[in-house]
Design a protein around this motif. Sequence first.
Motif, PDB file in Angstrom:
ATOM      1  N   ALA A 139      28.514   9.493  12.927  1.00 50.69           N
ATOM      2  CA  ALA A 139      28.660   8.359  13.840  1.00 50.69           C
ATOM      3  C   ALA A 139      27.328   7.664  14.080  1.00 50.69           C
ATOM      4  N   ALA A 140      26.234   8.426  14.029  1.00 48.24           N
ATOM      5  CA  ALA A 140      24.914   7.850  14.291  1.00 48.24           C
ATOM      6  C   ALA A 140      24.450   6.938  13.161  1.00 48.24           C
ATOM      7  N   PHE A 141      24.709   7.304  11.899  1.00 49.26           N
ATOM      8  CA  PHE A 141      24.209   6.462  10.805  1.00 49.26           C
ATOM      9  C   PHE A 141      25.225   5.429  10.341  1.00 49.26           C
ATOM     10  N   TRP A 142      26.533   5.754  10.450  1.00 51.23           N
ATOM     11  CA  TRP A 142      27.568   4.835   9.947  1.00 51.23           C
ATOM     12  C   TRP A 142      28.090   3.992  11.116  1.00 51.23           C
ATOM     13  N   ASN A 143      27.165   3.259  11.749  1.00 49.94           N
ATOM     14  CA  ASN A 143      27.522   2.485  12.936  1.00 49.94           C
ATOM     15  C   ASN A 143      28.006   1.091  12.546  1.00 49.94           C
TER      16      ASN A 143
END
Length: 358
Positions: free
Chosen positions: A57-61
């Motif tokens: 969730a943090a990188f694929w925002n």
Amino acid sequence: MNKKYLPESVMTKKIIAGSLGLMLMTALAVNAAADDESPAAAKADKAATSEFLKEYAAFWNTESTQPVKIPPTLANVPYGSDEKQVLDFWQAKSDRPTPLVFFIHGGGWNANDKDKVTSVSNYLAAGISVVSINYRFVRAATAAGIKPPVKWPLYDAARALQFVRSKAKEWNIDKTRIGASGGSAGACSSLWLAFHDDLADPKSADPIARESTRLLCAGVVGAQTSLDPKQMKEWIPNITYGGHAFGLNGDKAKKLSGFQQFLDSRDEIMPWIKEYSPYELVTADDPPVYLYYNTDAPAIGKKQKNATHSSNFGVKLQEKMKATGVECDLMYPGAPALKYSNPVEFLIAHLKAEKTKS
């Protein structure tokens, strides 16, 4: 025995539910596997999965869900005559031509929009410009009599890439440093571009058509790496995805599912499979690829909780790429640590790497 027939409207809903915007929700099903483990192992597995999903969730925002959105430098730029053939462009600040991430949204080639672009802030902070495209859907291609329907979204992606290269000087882009990204069907499209021979036509009177379609790298999430139904069924026994790409949506009168029709038609459509399945196109001159799956850990030949986005797709493509001598990183829950923990890190590193002198 044929599976229960699913009308196209139901299949479309299933595809949308499995698309990029809902992949995180689907991935939570991984925790259910802990039911068959000891309490201690189950607890550890759930904790590891939870951490993996937080990192995802943090990188694929997704840009459309951000509280503060970054407006594109240029919006709805047409690269073709159809209303779906438009793109958005975010320009990184630089005195020198910048690398570019070319993003293709998912949704089974039948849903979603270019606002599903991910990690824009990460790329811009690294001095990398971003393009996100819309494209014509397979549903529209089927209605227009295009065979196979997947030709429209894939060749739209190629044309958009050529258009972007034609704007290199105006948009301050280094056309030799373009990497593709996307999720689900957008990931499949990205891999198709990465592995396909150059579609540039040097003799064309159209300057855009003379531009290259080759990539420096690709970093994707939840990719379907094959569009061969027999191959897919061997890898993932409960797979039901893919027939729509070739206009095979089932036969209600015969109570025939789309996938069974896909499987039954395999010999007939084999030339299309050879042309449009990424797995079939891998050669030694292809660019490095990063495959990321946030669902099941791989188990070839066994049913998967999220068959459409199973990491089994990644395992088999990685095997072929390694045998061909091409770099392919694969990440999934429980995978060994890699140099790059996700495709965004991978793309930034490869697009910003110093050029080697020839």
